[in-house]
Scaffold this motif. Structure first.
Motif, short mmCIF file in Angstrom:
data_model
loop_
_atom_site.label_atom_id
_atom_site.label_comp_id
_atom_site.label_asym_id
_atom_site.label_seq_id
_atom_site.Cartn_x
_atom_site.Cartn_y
_atom_site.Cartn_z
N LEU A 1 0.05 -1.60 -5.04
CA LEU A 1 1.12 -2.48 -6.04
C LEU A 1 0.96 -4.21 -5.73
O LEU A 1 1.36 -3.84 -4.34
CB LEU A 1 2.43 -1.75 -5.94
CG LEU A 1 3.28 -2.45 -6.65
CD1 LEU A 1 3.28 -2.57 -7.40
CD2 LEU A 1 4.94 -2.62 -6.79
N LYS A 2 0.84 -4.96 -6.08
CA LYS A 2 0.81 -5.96 -5.91
C LYS A 2 1.84 -7.29 -6.95
O LYS A 2 1.99 -6.83 -8.08
CB LYS A 2 -0.23 -6.71 -6.55
CG LYS A 2 -0.66 -8.71 -6.35
CD LYS A 2 -1.95 -8.86 -6.30
CE LYS A 2 -1.79 -10.41 -5.50
NZ LYS A 2 -3.40 -10.85 -6.08
N VAL B 1 -0.71 -2.80 -11.04
CA VAL B 1 -1.00 -1.44 -10.08
C VAL B 1 -2.51 -1.79 -10.39
O VAL B 1 -3.19 -1.78 -11.15
CB VAL B 1 -0.96 -0.59 -11.53
CG1 VAL B 1 -1.06 0.95 -10.58
CG2 VAL B 1 0.78 -0.48 -11.43
N GLY B 2 -3.23 -1.73 -9.04
CA GLY B 2 -4.09 -1.66 -8.46
C GLY B 2 -4.78 -0.83 -7.26
O GLY B 2 -4.08 0.00 -6.64
N ASP C 1 0.86 -1.21 0.02
CA ASP C 1 0.13 0.25 -0.06
C ASP C 1 0.59 1.15 -0.19
O ASP C 1 2.35 0.73 0.03
CB ASP C 1 -0.71 0.16 0.82
CG ASP C 1 -1.52 1.60 1.00
OD1 ASP C 1 -1.66 1.90 0.21
OD2 ASP C 1 -2.52 1.61 2.28
N PHE C 2 0.21 2.37 -0.91
CA PHE C 2 1.36 3.52 -0.90
C PHE C 2 0.43 4.63 0.09
O PHE C 2 -0.55 4.96 -0.53
CB PHE C 2 1.30 3.56 -2.59
CG PHE C 2 2.62 3.31 -2.91
CD1 PHE C 2 3.59 3.68 -2.89
CD2 PHE C 2 1.71 2.20 -2.99
CE1 PHE C 2 4.53 2.89 -3.44
CE2 PHE C 2 3.08 0.97 -3.68
CZ PHE C 2 4.23 1.32 -4.16
N ASP C 3 0.29 5.14 1.61
CA ASP C 3 0.23 5.87 2.20
C ASP C 3 0.09 6.98 1.73
O ASP C 3 0.93 7.96 0.95
CB ASP C 3 0.95 6.27 3.41
CG ASP C 3 0.19 5.27 4.06
OD1 ASP C 3 -0.39 4.36 4.32
OD2 ASP C 3 1.66 5.01 5.09
N MET D 1 -9.95 -4.15 -5.99
CA MET D 1 -10.60 -3.25 -7.71
C MET D 1 -8.28 -4.20 -7.93
O MET D 1 -7.16 -3.77 -7.57
CB MET D 1 -9.94 -1.53 -7.35
CG MET D 1 -10.81 -1.11 -6.47
SD MET D 1 -12.65 -0.76 -7.84
CE MET D 1 -12.20 0.91 -8.25
N VAL D 2 -8.10 -3.80 -9.17
CA VAL D 2 -7.28 -5.00 -9.75
C VAL D 2 -7.07 -3.33 -11.06
O VAL D 2 -7.77 -2.92 -11.30
CB VAL D 2 -7.55 -6.61 -10.75
CG1 VAL D 2 -7.65 -6.90 -9.31
CG2 VAL D 2 -9.04 -5.91 -11.54
#
Length: 230
Positions: A24-25, A40-41, A6-8, A51-52
């Motif tokens: 990012l997965k 990128v999701g 996760d990107f805060d 959400m993908v």
């Protein structure tokens, strides 16, 4: 191996009070060389719906036959940081494009083959999710509403392995991306309608009681002379 980062502070908000956290997965396998895939999701803050990535430009991968490309991870992260506006624009476009009715949106979900992921009555579960997304609104469901209904149904009502869940969400994401663009709902819905009319004409079982009448009404809306005779 699979991991989600996760990107805060990096988010998109296509509609009021519906915030999407971008992330990012990373999936990897190893057979002497590394096989990597970066997706990128995003995840909605208001729900556990997944959400993908629906933009093929934001999906990066390399095969097992290639040496490890260390710069690919930086490229994937840059895509999130620099691409937040693009993601929000795509979602806003989907929120501005509507099906003609809930029945038409439901036909769209079934056309994606999402019924294969449910053990129970898929039509009822998908319709229930559509109605939950719309709540008391009288407007026809948008592509964004319909996609959220699909992810709601898949994450709340389908017992799926992580891999199969990812596959189902990727199918649902076709509502938001076809050939790199958000679909135009008019020709998209017309194609769905024609395929369903052909199936019913060939004696396919109706999805719900009264479906044939709904198809007839939609052919009128689209100005199509198609009918269900025979």
């Amino acid at each position: 191996m699979s991991a989600y980062i996760d990107f805060d502070g990096i988010e998109a908000a296509p509609t009021d009070d519906d915030v999407i956290d971008l992330g990012l997965k990373i999936r990897t396998g190893h057979t002497g060389f590394h096989g990597l895939k970066y997706d990128v999701g995003a995840v909605r803050q208001v729900c556990t719906n997944g959400m993908v990535a629906f933009d093929s430009d934001l999906q990066l991968e390399q095969t097992h036959q290639e040496p490890l490309q260390y710069g690919m991870a930086r490229q994937a992260v840059d895509a999130i940081v620099d691409g937040a506006d693009l993601v929000e624009q795509r979602l806003q476009t989907a929120a501005d494009r509507s099906f003609h009715s809930t029945d038409e949106a439901l036909l769209g979900l079934m056309d994606l083959g999402l019924d294969a992921y449910f053990e129970d009555d898929a039509v009822s579960l998908l319709r229930e999710s559509l109605e939950t997304e719309l709540e008391e609104a009288q407007d026809a469901p948008t592509l964004y509403d319909t996609y959220n209904a699909a992810t709601r149904a898949l994450t709340h009502h389908a017992e799926l392995s992580p891999t199969r869940r990812d596959d189902a969400l990727e199918q649902a994401a076709r509502l938001l991306d076809q050939h790199g663009q958000v679909p135009d709902p008019e020709p998209y819905a017309q194609d769905i309608l024609e395929r369903r009319i052909d199936a019913v004409t060939d004696d396919a079982e109706p999805y719900w009681e009264g479906e044939e009448e709904a198809l007839q009404e939609l052919t009128t809306v689209h100005g199509d002379d198609a009918n269900l005779a025979g």
